[in-house]
Design an enzyme around this catalytic site. Structure first.
Site, short mmCIF file in Angstrom:
data_model
loop_
_atom_site.label_atom_id
_atom_site.label_comp_id
_atom_site.label_asym_id
_atom_site.label_seq_id
_atom_site.Cartn_x
_atom_site.Cartn_y
_atom_site.Cartn_z
N ASN A 201 -122.50 70.29 -61.30
CA ASN A 201 -121.73 69.59 -60.27
C ASN A 201 -122.42 69.76 -58.93
O ASN A 201 -122.72 70.90 -58.53
CB ASN A 201 -120.30 70.17 -60.17
CG ASN A 201 -119.54 69.62 -58.97
OD1 ASN A 201 -119.08 68.49 -58.99
ND2 ASN A 201 -119.43 70.42 -57.91
N GLU A 202 -122.69 68.66 -58.26
CA GLU A 202 -123.32 68.71 -56.92
C GLU A 202 -124.42 69.77 -56.90
O GLU A 202 -124.43 70.66 -56.03
CB GLU A 202 -122.25 68.95 -55.83
CG GLU A 202 -121.22 67.83 -55.79
CD GLU A 202 -120.31 67.82 -54.58
OE1 GLU A 202 -120.35 68.77 -53.78
OE2 GLU A 202 -119.55 66.84 -54.43
N GLU A 336 -116.00 61.85 -58.31
CA GLU A 336 -115.18 62.43 -57.22
C GLU A 336 -115.10 61.37 -56.13
O GLU A 336 -116.12 60.97 -55.58
CB GLU A 336 -115.80 63.72 -56.66
CG GLU A 336 -115.58 64.92 -57.55
CD GLU A 336 -116.03 66.23 -56.93
OE1 GLU A 336 -115.94 66.38 -55.69
OE2 GLU A 336 -116.48 67.10 -57.69
O1 AHR Z 1 -112.98 68.11 -54.61
C1 AHR Z 1 -113.32 69.19 -53.81
C2 AHR Z 1 -114.80 69.51 -53.85
O2 AHR Z 1 -115.54 68.45 -53.31
C3 AHR Z 1 -115.42 69.69 -55.21
O3 AHR Z 1 -115.23 70.97 -55.71
C4 AHR Z 1 -116.88 69.45 -54.94
O4 AHR Z 1 -117.56 68.97 -56.06
C5 AHR Z 1 -116.87 68.47 -53.80
O5 AHR Z 1 -117.73 68.82 -52.79
#
Ligand code: AHR
Length: 532
Positions: A201-202, A336
């Site tokens: 993730n990211e 997201e």
């Molecule tokens: O949704 C909140 C955060 O936003 C998540 O954990 C992250 O992936 C993003 O930066």
């Protein structure tokens, strides 16, 4: 083609804002919109997964929001709150992404299975205690209760390929291995189904600050070794592997998409990906400073302007993907998205608590429309986040629960799940406020799985009613009925004491000469089905 006309009109209008021609007076704006729908020109399937949700171990997203524990006085089934399950079932949630977010790259699944749970910390989100009482088996139980698929994000940042591979073996094998026996002992002899696997993730940021090349080498290893053994997922319903993708439109993000997609183009038999993630929040500026309630028309129009940038972002990254994957085998998963405002005063800033207003309902509809228009490439999206965090569907306070304006938009849009996109042409008109010009109306149409023709129309203008004339190409429209969502103010919210301020109401159209006229209230989202 007609779809492109509508998109062009929209881009043009948004473009006018950019070049500073925000002087169009509201006197010039159309209050009448002609919408023409040609059902014979059906397009791509609107994948139901664009209505996906996201539940991270963050604040009360899970703890209190989903999980109250078996001994709670709040009515629950094996620790999972019944009121929330009932509300979510009505949304037909296609998938839930879990356990994060940034949390995923620090999650060690073993702490969350079996009778003894390790108590750890949640350094990303307030540094609070993470009791690990809601782990893999509880998440899968929750999905079973709401009837949804699993989107599991594995830990690439601080975990190992072996740890992730063993987690998948625990969840999916039907063979009598030690991990299969452990799963059975924990109450689930049958293998779990995993629809999506997020490989990190990211990873360019909270997921480990990796360079694109470093991430690609990790991605190949995880794609190769983190296998799904579920016999039911070997041919049909194969698990979709989602690579980390961009977080914006700037050069570092386009470089990221280029690097991952170039690698994909050259992939060999030993690894593969099926999707590229994209994260994009409607925030205005970092750190988030817009108030989520108690705002006026200026902030309403500014936030809607920001949110419409989603279209440009998708266009930008889709163009790169097209270069390396012209057949569109790799889905763009906007896993997201949503509004990210200033934390509510008095709340823990690490818990990302904000209000959810009528503005968020309009914002949600505009984004869902954008995803539907890109249905050929955007085949998944997960709003952040499902409960109590950011642009939530549901808010809870101990035993109390309320449904937000965003919840109602998702509910009204359920007929669009797996529906077939139908092009719509319309002159959107212009809504102008404080130098910002936006399309006054936005619309999509689709042929539902129920065989009906569905139209979603949003009136962004908070002051003007819009008369819509609906016209079906090649046939006549006899009647239309559905629901509309509006409220007295742009920042109207539902509260525990007044939960019905922003709730959908019936709407119907007048038929005349094969055409339908529909009145759209200011700042409203409407979804209707048309009888031919
Ligand atoms: O949704 C909140 C955060 O936003 C998540 O954990 C992250 O992936 C993003 O930066």
């Amino acid at each position: 083609m007609t779809q492109h006309v509508a998109r062009f009109q929209r881009s043009l209008l948004v473009g006018l804002v950019v070049i500073g021609l925000g002087l169009i007076s509201s006197a010039n704006a159309a209050e009448r919109v002609e919408v023409s729908i040609d059902a014979s020109k059906a397009g791509a399937k609107i994948d139901r997964n664009i209505f996906g949700q996201f539940a991270e171990h963050l604040g009360h997203g899970i703890d209190g929001g989903i999980w109250v524990g078996r001994d709670s006085t709040i009515p629950n089934t094996r620790g999972i709150r019944n009121d929330v399950v009932t509300a979510l079932k009505a949304l037909k949630v296609p998938n839930v992404r879990w356990p994060g977010g940034c949390f995923a790259d620090e999650y060690h699944w073993r702490k969350g299975v079996g009778p003894q749970r390790a108590v750890s910390l949640n350094p990303n989100w307030g540094g609070v205690i993470e009791p690990n009482t809601f782990g893999t088996d509880e998440f899968m139980d929750f999905l079973g209760q709401i009837g949804s698929d699993a989107y599991i994000s594995v830990n690439v940042g601080s975990g190992t390929p072996q740890e992730a591979a063993e987690w998948l073996e625990y969840m999916t094998t039907a063979q009598p291995t030690t991990l299969e026996k452990e799963r059975a002992a924990n109450g689930h002899p049958a293998p779990y189904n995993i629809a999506f696997l997020g490989i990190g993730n990211e990873s360019w940021d909270c997921g480990g600050n990796m360079s694109p090349d470093y991430y690609v080498s990790q991605m190949k290893i995880y794609s190769r070794f983190v296998r799904n053994f579920n016999p039911a997922q070997q041919d049909k319903d194969q698990m979709q592997k989602i690579a980390v993708g961009p977080g914006g439109g700037e050069p570092r993000w386009t470089e990221w998409t280029e690097t991952v997609m170039k690698a994909y183009q050259q992939h060999t038999w030993s690894w593969d990906i099926n999707g590229l993630s994209m994260h994009s929040y409607t925030v205005g500026h970092w750190p988030p400073s817009y108030a989520s309630s108690g705002f006026g028309e200026t902030e309403y129009s500014q936030i809607l302007k920001f949110t419409l940038e989603m279209d440009d972002l998708i266009n930008k990254h889709s163009a790169i993907m097209d270069k390396y994957d012209p057949q569109k085998k790799v889905a763009l998963m906007v896993d997201e998205w949503g509004a990210w405002y200033a934390p509510l005063p008095g709340s823990n800033p690490g818990f990302l608590v904000q209000q959810n207003s009528l503005r968020d309902a309009v914002l949600a509809a505009l984004n869902l429309n954008i995803f539907a228009r890109h249905a050929d490439r955007v085949r998944g999206a997960n709003i952040a986040q499902m409960i109590n965090v950011l642009q939530a569907m549901i808010m809870t306070d101990k035993e109390k629960m309320l449904l937000t304006p965003t919840y109602y938009v998702f509910k009204m849009y359920t007929p669009f799940q797996d529906a077939t996109f139908v092009p719509v042409t319309f002159n959107s008109g212009t809504y102008t406020h404080g130098g910002i010009s936006l399309p006054r109306t936005d619309a999509i149409a689709a042929k539902g799985k129920d065989g009906k023709l569905w139209v979603a129309i949003t009136n962004l203008d908070p002051n003007e009613t819009v008369d819509v004339e609906l016209n079906l190409v090649g046939t006549s429209a006899k009647a239309a009925s559905g629901e509309t969502l509006t409220a007295p103010k742009v920042d109207s919210i539902n509260t525990f004491d007044a939960p019905n301020t922003v709730v959908p109401k019936p709407i119907s159209a007048k038929a005349q000469g094969g055409k339908l006229t529909l009145k759209l209230e200011p700042k409203s989202v409407s979804v209707v089905s048309i009888e031919q």
